[in-house]
Write an enzyme that holds these catalytic residues in place. Structure first.
Site, mmCIF file in Angstrom:
data_model
loop_
_atom_site.group_PDB
_atom_site.id
_atom_site.type_symbol
_atom_site.label_atom_id
_atom_site.label_comp_id
_atom_site.label_asym_id
_atom_site.label_seq_id
_atom_site.Cartn_x
_atom_site.Cartn_y
_atom_site.Cartn_z
ATOM 1 C CB SER A 256 5.652 -4.937 -7.310
ATOM 2 O OG SER A 256 6.254 -6.181 -7.850
ATOM 3 C CG ASP A 484 0.873 -8.560 -12.724
ATOM 4 O OD1 ASP A 484 2.252 -8.741 -12.796
ATOM 5 O OD2 ASP A 484 0.739 -7.606 -11.775
ATOM 6 C CG HIS A 514 4.264 -5.399 -12.708
ATOM 7 N ND1 HIS A 514 3.368 -6.679 -11.903
ATOM 8 C CD2 HIS A 514 4.939 -4.984 -11.704
ATOM 9 C CE1 HIS A 514 4.212 -6.652 -10.743
ATOM 10 N NE2 HIS A 514 5.022 -5.864 -10.640
#
Length: 545
Positions: A256, A484, A514
């Protein structure tokens, strides 16, 4: 909900929802960030330790080389204590985990000036082949504590641990690395009660006042570090850690926001990039409006996938019915009711509209938490209670059952606001609302109004976009998950393109949630493990299902 352009809570949240030790689940630090006089020179500390700095260094500026007193540090590894409140709490990981601190300059432009401590944790390589070096992890946010999160997820990386020391760290501004502190627990609860999707001028004014008060509290409690917790400074810390750990090249696994950090590192230090993996990739070409709009659409798409799966599995028993337009209607009707009549939850708390949206979004980070979302929606829609959605929202925001907050949210806002130059007004958000509502009837308003969170911030932002171009770097594996919600798939392609030809290597997972590696997909795990362990770069465009 406080939407996060870079995708908050990435893996710490998943652990919290699973009920294990977490990096995102406890209370705030008890004091403001600590800044120490430098040990790298005899010059005494300046007033930077007590006076807020308002002009962060430009990312393009060159910085002096770090002194040997910093690059030659020998970490004093010791048994790890339990994670602190700022890191999210929990139990000590026990042997063979080891913890240490490393000093870094508060301001990399002044490497012999005041220093901060960076908190580290490692799991030494267990053997099974020649040791490659250290593999550093960043779990995103920004704001996730690597010291607390890595032990909770280490079993996913057991194969990598055969040849790497697994190393987690709290980036600057996070946890025990000069962690940002803004509001106390009670004030944080009060701030969360402010309507994050205002419907009239009075609610807009209340939101603006809350944003201003938050910024003021951050300046009062952490002003000494606010200008120095940007991603460029964190990337320079990575190179310091590389040297302190004794590695010629940086081996790194970023998730991320950690992909942005890895990309900035590759731009600054292309010739020391080792084996570097990016998973759940932030799009480096988007400004905050574009990023938030993409997130709104991504979460809506994930919600629709959840509703379709729920309907397929349990039919009419699914709280969102057949899903699609009808499922979205049921949820938006619930949220409209919560705007004026919150539902009762445990310990005398109530489920507000904001907390419900946050809880729904939290559960969409992992397909493993879809069942919890179904239970939460069933409670709210059919039983008139909000316990499960409250628990999901708390996990997302780093609030434990005793009402204590980690510094996840404070660090997240502070790092975003020093990174991003843009500051948005209520009028500018109002002009964007139609596009956000079209992107998501459920998440659109909240994602749009979240853009005002840096208004009045005490330090200016640095850039419009992070520079991640890395000509001359070794190949970097860039993973995108088509389902995602927080970092939509298109970001992986954009990152690979920005890294440059021959550097960014795209690997696609056709899945949900995610990130990709920690889903357990065997194809993806094999591709990443062969790259990290054997140096075998996957073919660009590899796809796993």
């Amino acid at each position: 909900m406080h939407p996060v352009v870079r995708g908050a809570g990435v893996l710490g949240l998943a652990v919290a929802l699973a009920g294990g030790a977490t990096g995102c689940q406890s209370g705030p630090t008890a004091s403001s960030a600590k800044v120490e006089p430098s040990t790298a020179a005899s010059t005494p500390a300046t007033s930077a330790a007590t006076t807020p700095t308002t002009s962060p260094t430009s990312p393009a500026a060159t910085v002096p080389a770090l002194p040997a007193a910093l690059t030659g540090q020998q970490p004093a590894w010791r048994a790890c204590p339990a994670p602190s409140a700022a890191q999210g709490g929990g139990e000590a990981p026990g042997a063979p985990w080891e913890c240490a601190t490393v000093k870094a300059p508060l301001d990399h432009a002044d490497p012999t000036g005041p220093t901060i401590d960076l908190a580290l944790i490692r799991l030494p390589a267990v053997g099974g082949g020649p040791r490659i070096g250290s593999l550093l992890y960043n779990f995103g946010g920004p704001g996730a504590s690597g010291v607390a999160t890595l032990p909770a997820l280490a079993r996913d990386y057991a194969d990598l641990n055969t040849r790497y020391d697994l190393v987690g760290f709290d980036p600057r501004g996070v946890g025990e690395s000069a962690g940002v502190h803004c509001l106390d627990d009670a004030a944080t609860d009060a701030a969360a009660a402010v309507d994050g999707s205002p419907d009239d001028t009075g609610e807009v004014r209340a939101l603006d006042e809350a944003v201003t008060a938050y910024a003021s509290a951050c300046r009062s409690n952490s002003g000494a570090v606010l200008a120095h917790i940007d991603t460029v400074s964190a990337a320079r810390d990575l190179d310091l850690l590389r040297q302190v750990l004794g590695d010629e090249r940086l081996h790194y696994f970023g998730f991320s926001y950690g992909t942005e950090l890895g990309g900035v590192y590759a731009h600054l230090y292309p010739h020391t990039v080792g084996r570097l993996v990016m998973d759940a990739v932030v799009d480096p070409t988007q400004d905050p409006v574009q990023g938030s709009l993409g997130q709104a659409a991504g979460f809506q798409h994930a919600l629709e996938n959840f509703m379709a799966a729920c309907a397929e599995q349990v039919g009419d028993l699914c709280p969102t019915g057949p899903g699609g337009t009808e499922g979205t209607r049921r949820i938006t009707t619930l949220l409209q009711g919560l705007d004026t009549a919150p539902l009762p939850g445990g310990d005398g708390r109530t489920l507000t509209q904001d907390l419900a949206v946050t809880g729904i979004a939290a559960a969409l980070y992992s397909e493993a938490s879809w069942n919890a979302l179904a239970v939460g929606l069933q409670e709210a829609l059919q039983l008139g209670t909000g316990d499960t959605l409250l628990a999901l929202a708390d996990a997302y925001q780093g609030r434990d059952p005793q009402g204590r907050y980690s510094n996840l949210s404070a660090a997240n806002r502070a790092i975003n606001c020093v990174d991003d130059r843009q500051r948005y007004t209520a009028a500018e958000v109002g002009a964007q609302l139609p596009a956000f509502r079209q992107a998501s009837p459920v998440f659109g308003d909240f994602a749009a109004w979240g853009l005002t969170s840096c208004a009045g911030w005490p330090v200016s932002g640095l850039t419009d976009h992070p520079d991640v171009s890395a000509p001359g770097a070794a190949p970097i594996v860039v993973i995108g998950n088509t389902g995602d919600p927080a970092t939509p798939y298109e970001g992986a392609r954009a990152m690979a393109q920005q890294l440059g030809a021959g550097v960014g290597v795209t690997v696609t997972l056709r899945g949900q949630g995610h990130g990709g590696y920690d889903t357990g997909n065997a194809c993806l795990k094999q591709a990443v493990d062969q790259y990290l362990l054997d140096g075998l770069v996957p073919a660009d465009g590899t796809t796993c299902t």
